[in-house]
Design an enzyme around this catalytic site. Structure first.
Site, mmCIF file in Angstrom:
data_model
loop_
_atom_site.group_PDB
_atom_site.id
_atom_site.type_symbol
_atom_site.label_atom_id
_atom_site.label_comp_id
_atom_site.label_asym_id
_atom_site.label_seq_id
_atom_site.Cartn_x
_atom_site.Cartn_y
_atom_site.Cartn_z
ATOM 1 N N LEU A 12 0.361 -1.336 0.196
ATOM 2 C CA LEU A 12 0.031 0.107 0.094
ATOM 3 C C LEU A 12 0.337 1.520 0.042
ATOM 4 O O LEU A 12 1.204 1.426 1.106
ATOM 5 C CB LEU A 12 -0.928 0.037 1.307
ATOM 6 C CG LEU A 12 -1.495 -1.226 1.468
ATOM 7 C CD1 LEU A 12 -2.633 -1.639 2.356
ATOM 8 C CD2 LEU A 12 -2.448 -1.727 0.475
ATOM 9 N N ARG A 19 0.602 13.676 7.915
ATOM 10 C CA ARG A 19 1.205 13.942 8.795
ATOM 11 C C ARG A 19 2.775 14.350 8.451
ATOM 12 O O ARG A 19 3.743 14.982 9.351
ATOM 13 C CB ARG A 19 1.206 12.932 9.935
ATOM 14 C CG ARG A 19 -0.194 12.726 10.374
ATOM 15 C CD ARG A 19 -0.595 11.792 10.978
ATOM 16 N NE ARG A 19 -0.426 10.497 10.379
ATOM 17 C CZ ARG A 19 -1.306 8.895 10.587
ATOM 18 N NH1 ARG A 19 -1.399 9.097 12.188
ATOM 19 N NH2 ARG A 19 -1.328 8.301 9.724
ATOM 20 N N LYS A 26 4.837 10.270 0.903
ATOM 21 C CA LYS A 26 5.804 9.831 2.349
ATOM 22 C C LYS A 26 6.862 8.393 1.727
ATOM 23 O O LYS A 26 8.004 8.418 2.391
ATOM 24 C CB LYS A 26 4.536 8.930 3.264
ATOM 25 C CG LYS A 26 5.299 8.426 4.482
ATOM 26 C CD LYS A 26 4.315 8.548 5.782
ATOM 27 C CE LYS A 26 3.103 7.044 5.515
ATOM 28 N NZ LYS A 26 2.300 6.975 6.067
ATOM 29 N N GLN A 78 -4.530 3.601 -7.771
ATOM 30 C CA GLN A 78 -5.770 3.916 -6.806
ATOM 31 C C GLN A 78 -5.630 5.299 -6.639
ATOM 32 O O GLN A 78 -5.336 6.052 -6.213
ATOM 33 C CB GLN A 78 -5.635 3.521 -5.602
ATOM 34 C CG GLN A 78 -6.888 3.598 -4.052
ATOM 35 C CD GLN A 78 -6.174 3.925 -2.851
ATOM 36 O OE1 GLN A 78 -5.136 4.106 -2.597
ATOM 37 N NE2 GLN A 78 -7.192 3.512 -1.674
ATOM 38 N N GLU A 160 -9.212 0.455 15.746
ATOM 39 C CA GLU A 160 -8.043 2.187 15.753
ATOM 40 C C GLU A 160 -8.276 3.262 16.482
ATOM 41 O O GLU A 160 -9.191 3.561 17.198
ATOM 42 C CB GLU A 160 -8.803 2.851 13.809
ATOM 43 C CG GLU A 160 -8.269 2.263 13.004
ATOM 44 C CD GLU A 160 -6.584 1.731 12.872
ATOM 45 O OE1 GLU A 160 -6.273 2.942 12.482
ATOM 46 O OE2 GLU A 160 -6.870 0.311 12.711
ATOM 47 N N ASN A 229 4.446 7.730 9.591
ATOM 48 C CA ASN A 229 4.033 9.204 9.743
ATOM 49 C C ASN A 229 4.612 10.354 9.935
ATOM 50 O O ASN A 229 3.247 11.197 9.277
ATOM 51 C CB ASN A 229 2.856 8.899 10.371
ATOM 52 C CG ASN A 229 1.847 7.153 10.920
ATOM 53 O OD1 ASN A 229 1.328 6.853 9.716
ATOM 54 N ND2 ASN A 229 1.882 6.740 11.691
ATOM 55 N N ARG A 334 36.738 13.982 -5.141
ATOM 56 C CA ARG A 334 35.869 13.640 -6.017
ATOM 57 C C ARG A 334 35.484 13.681 -7.451
ATOM 58 O O ARG A 334 36.681 13.599 -8.077
ATOM 59 C CB ARG A 334 34.862 15.247 -5.268
ATOM 60 C CG ARG A 334 35.953 16.398 -6.369
ATOM 61 C CD ARG A 334 34.933 17.655 -4.882
ATOM 62 N NE ARG A 334 36.363 18.909 -6.042
ATOM 63 C CZ ARG A 334 35.274 19.652 -7.060
ATOM 64 N NH1 ARG A 334 34.345 19.305 -7.889
ATOM 65 N NH2 ARG A 334 36.484 20.493 -7.227
ATOM 66 N N ASN A 378 56.316 13.127 -7.268
ATOM 67 C CA ASN A 378 56.527 13.955 -5.921
ATOM 68 C C ASN A 378 55.311 14.686 -6.763
ATOM 69 O O ASN A 378 56.132 15.599 -7.189
ATOM 70 C CB ASN A 378 57.272 13.725 -5.466
ATOM 71 C CG ASN A 378 57.141 14.079 -3.687
ATOM 72 O OD1 ASN A 378 56.383 14.245 -3.403
ATOM 73 N ND2 ASN A 378 57.823 15.629 -3.985
ATOM 74 N N ARG A 441 59.917 30.954 -13.510
ATOM 75 C CA ARG A 441 59.797 32.301 -12.159
ATOM 76 C C ARG A 441 60.458 33.224 -12.561
ATOM 77 O O ARG A 441 61.800 32.901 -12.885
ATOM 78 C CB ARG A 441 60.092 31.507 -11.035
ATOM 79 C CG ARG A 441 61.172 31.434 -10.954
ATOM 80 C CD ARG A 441 60.911 30.575 -9.362
ATOM 81 N NE ARG A 441 63.165 30.341 -9.204
ATOM 82 C CZ ARG A 441 63.080 28.931 -8.681
ATOM 83 N NH1 ARG A 441 62.758 27.961 -8.535
ATOM 84 N NH2 ARG A 441 64.306 28.805 -7.987
HETATM 85 C C1 UD1 Z 1 -2.438 1.658 9.697
HETATM 86 C C2 UD1 Z 1 -3.421 0.330 9.895
HETATM 87 C C3 UD1 Z 1 -3.607 0.669 11.486
HETATM 88 C C4 UD1 Z 1 -2.121 -0.270 12.019
HETATM 89 C C5 UD1 Z 1 -1.591 0.981 11.483
HETATM 90 C C6 UD1 Z 1 0.732 0.053 11.130
HETATM 91 C C7 UD1 Z 1 -5.324 1.136 8.449
HETATM 92 C C8 UD1 Z 1 -7.629 1.369 8.748
HETATM 93 N N1 UD1 Z 1 -5.106 1.360 9.820
HETATM 94 O O1 UD1 Z 1 -2.975 2.629 10.011
HETATM 95 O O2 UD1 Z 1 -4.219 -0.314 12.105
HETATM 96 O O3 UD1 Z 1 -1.863 0.011 13.100
HETATM 97 O O4 UD1 Z 1 -1.228 1.112 10.107
HETATM 98 O O5 UD1 Z 1 1.047 0.886 10.304
HETATM 99 O O6 UD1 Z 1 -5.731 -0.079 7.500
HETATM 100 N N2 UD1 Z 1 -2.935 3.918 1.686
HETATM 101 C C9 UD1 Z 1 -2.927 3.571 0.747
HETATM 102 N N3 UD1 Z 1 -4.166 4.208 0.270
HETATM 103 C C10 UD1 Z 1 -5.102 5.187 1.032
HETATM 104 C C11 UD1 Z 1 -4.893 5.174 2.231
HETATM 105 C C12 UD1 Z 1 -3.437 4.094 2.722
HETATM 106 O O7 UD1 Z 1 -1.987 3.358 -0.067
HETATM 107 O O8 UD1 Z 1 -6.338 5.014 0.670
HETATM 108 C C13 UD1 Z 1 -1.008 3.023 2.437
HETATM 109 C C14 UD1 Z 1 -0.415 4.265 2.379
HETATM 110 O O9 UD1 Z 1 0.016 4.987 1.902
HETATM 111 C C15 UD1 Z 1 0.564 3.965 3.755
HETATM 112 C C16 UD1 Z 1 -0.501 2.444 4.684
HETATM 113 O O10 UD1 Z 1 -1.591 2.658 2.805
HETATM 114 O O11 UD1 Z 1 1.701 2.906 3.594
HETATM 115 C C17 UD1 Z 1 -1.101 3.332 5.670
HETATM 116 O O12 UD1 Z 1 -1.578 3.809 5.580
HETATM 117 P P1 UD1 Z 1 -1.811 4.585 7.078
HETATM 118 O O13 UD1 Z 1 -2.822 6.008 6.812
HETATM 119 O O14 UD1 Z 1 -0.521 5.390 7.148
HETATM 120 O O15 UD1 Z 1 -2.512 3.862 8.316
HETATM 121 P P2 UD1 Z 1 -2.821 4.335 9.900
HETATM 122 O O16 UD1 Z 1 -2.879 5.296 10.229
HETATM 123 O O17 UD1 Z 1 -0.770 4.511 10.136
HETATM 124 CA CA CA Z 2 0.926 4.389 9.166
#
Ligand code: UD1
Ligand code: CA
Length: 466
Positions: A12, A19, A26, A78, A160, A229, A334, A378, A441
């Site tokens: 994902l 944040r 990120k 997505q 959550e 985050n 370098r 040298n 010189r």
């Molecule tokens: C998520 C989990 C939480 C867990 C934590 C661990 C859920 C609802 N919550 O929370 O239980 O403890 O990770 O780190 O899953 N992302 C997408 N598409 C989206 C949203 C997010 O690709 O629509 C990706 C983000 O880029 C990220 C990952 O999913 O790499 C996690 O998303 P994030 O928003 O950081 O989730 P957390 O609130 O940390």
């Molecule tokens: Ca996260």
């Protein structure tokens, strides 16, 4: 792991990472020489993966470009980021008819060890779970989803942090964001997700309500589950990674003096019996040969260092240094500097895009740029290659065993032959043949018993009173 069960991986990586307060997605933030996403992919290195699906959304082109070199990666768009569950829903059309397991990894959880992933997949398969969720007991679980399970680790619910009651928040078992699913089961569950939560997003964690059995597996080292985050967590992850890598290097026979003050990128290779002194930083594609002594206070980046080389208080980037050479203190190499074996590059010497043959010395106060020096040359203190005429860079060639006098200026393009001796303070603008002595010189003029004339003293001396 039984080989007949296929394994697909979905990472994902579509979120913005609000944040982080950054224009960079990120998952592209860098941690010791690799992006967060790069680390997640690197964590798969020991697994036999049949499909690697990376879900991209926010600044998808940048994320794709960053992974351009990674083999076998398929990108899934997505376009709207409606939550982690929505992200995995995008996989559905791509894994139609797939009968294996799907490993789901959060793109912002970079520290997971390959062993932990392997252990999770093995447990998942041997226990015939519909889903296995990697969990950890955290000293500070704030911000993570809390995992509720029975005494047999049967998982009942993931809530959550923001959706928890104060009492539920006391639970220190968290969801690491790493899951292994029996794909046909997950494919059935995904369409059932709701947005019934504080953020009104589709949470992947809701699928546990529709799958059975779901088992929680605690990871041995909770530090592996750190999710990035914000910038503070990025810095924490860097610390953890550094400690881990430095411990590994020490186990492999490298001495680190004051390890806390040293940083070593994951992409660095270090030979046996190397001593790394305090305040030293090794970065990028750097290799350090056996028996070297590096530092104190040295930075080496994208460079290849031979065996038994010493480099205190210096900066070396994009360069190569042969065996038994001594560099520094206070040297700067370098731009493809190539130093041969048994060379000496000393205090306040800068070498850029120059080759030094074996046994060549440049011990003090020099600039050698766009130059090719033979063996056992040298370079006298203060020798400068004047390589730039204001428009272009030009080359200096110096033959074997030649000695440049102190404070020589070699105005390029220029070729100095072998066994040449250059008088101190010379400014050379013309080529010099082999075996010559060259002095360029102004001659020294001595006027014995000389007194300043009155007209001269009027200009320079203090006014006489009167
Ligand atoms: C998520 C989990 C939480 C867990 C934590 C661990 C859920 C609802 N919550 O929370 O239980 O403890 O990770 O780190 O899953 N992302 C997408 N598409 C989206 C949203 C997010 O690709 O629509 C990706 C983000 O880029 C990220 C990952 O999913 O790499 C996690 O998303 P994030 O928003 O950081 O989730 P957390 O609130 O940390
Ligand atoms: Ca996260």
């Amino acid at each position: 792991m039984t080989r007949q069960t296929k394994l697909a991986v979905a990472i994902l990586a579509a979120g913005k990472g609000t944040r982080m307060k950054s224009s960079l997605p990120k998952v592209l933030h860098v941690l010791g020489g690799r992006s967060l996403l790069g680390w997640v992919l690197h964590g798969l290195r020991d697994l036999a993966v049949d499909r690697t699906l990376v879900i991209v959304g926010y600044r998808a082109d940048e994320v794709k470009a960053a992974l351009a070199g990674a083999p076998g990666v398929e990108f899934i768009a997505q376009t709207e980021q409606l939550g982690t569950g929505h992200a995995v829903q995008q996989v559905l059309p791509h894994l139609e008819g797939f009968e294996g397991d799907l490993l789901v990894l959060n793109g912002d959880v970079p520290l997971l060890r390959p062993e932990s992933l392997r252990a999770m997949i093995t447990a998942h398969r041997s226990q015939h779970n519909a889903a296995t969720v990697l969990t950890a007991r955290l000293p500070n679980p704030k911000g993570y989803g809390r995992v509720f399970c029975d005494e047999h680790h049967r998982l009942t619910q993931i809530i959550e942090d923001r959706d928890c009651t104060p009492e539920q928040r006391q639970n220190d078992r968290v969801n690491a964001g790493i899951y292994c699913f029996r794909w046909p089961d997950l494919a059935q569950a995904l369409p059932r997700l709701s947005t019934n939560n504080d953020q009104q997003e589709y949470y992947l964690t809701e699928v546990v309500d529709y799958l059975d059995p779901v088992v929680a597996l605690d990871v041995a080292d909770y530090q592996e589950t750190l999710g990035i985050n914000d910038r503070k967590q990025l810095a924490q992850a860097y610390q953890i990674l550094q400690t881990r890598q430095k411990d590994d290097w020490m186990a492999q026979g490298v001495t680190l003096i004051d390890p806390d003050s040293i940083t070593i990128d994951d992409t660095v290779m270090i030979g046996p019996d190397v001593v790394i002194e305090p305040q030293t930083h090794l970065r990028g594609a750097t290799t350090i040969g056996a028996g070297c002594r590096i530092g104190p206070s040295t930075m080496i980046e994208n460079s290849q260092i031979g065996d038994r080389v010493q480099i205190p208080f210096s900066v070396v980037t994009d360069s190569r240094i042969g065996n038994d050479s001594r560099i520094g203190p206070y040297a700067h190499l370098r731009g493809q500097a190539q130093v041969g074996e048994g060379c000496r590059v000393g205090n306040f010497v800068e070498i850029k895009n120059a080759t030094l043959g074996n046994g060549t010395n440049a011990a003090h106060l020099s600039y050698l740029g766009d130059a090719q020096l033979g063996e056992r040359v040298n370079v006298g203190a203060g020798t400068i290659t004047a390589n730039y005429d204001g428009f272009q860079k030009h080359k200096t060639v110096i033959g074997d065993r030649t000695k440049t006098g102190s404070n020589s200026v070699l105005v390029a393009p220029i070729t100095i032959g072998q066994d040449v001796t250059i008088g101190a303070g010379s400014t050379l603008t013309k080529d010099v043949p082999d075996n010559a002595l060259v002095v360029a010189r102004a001659k020294q003029i001595i006027k014995p018993d000389w007194q300043p004339k009155p007209s001269q003293s009027a200009a320079s001396s203090t006014p006489t009173p009167g």
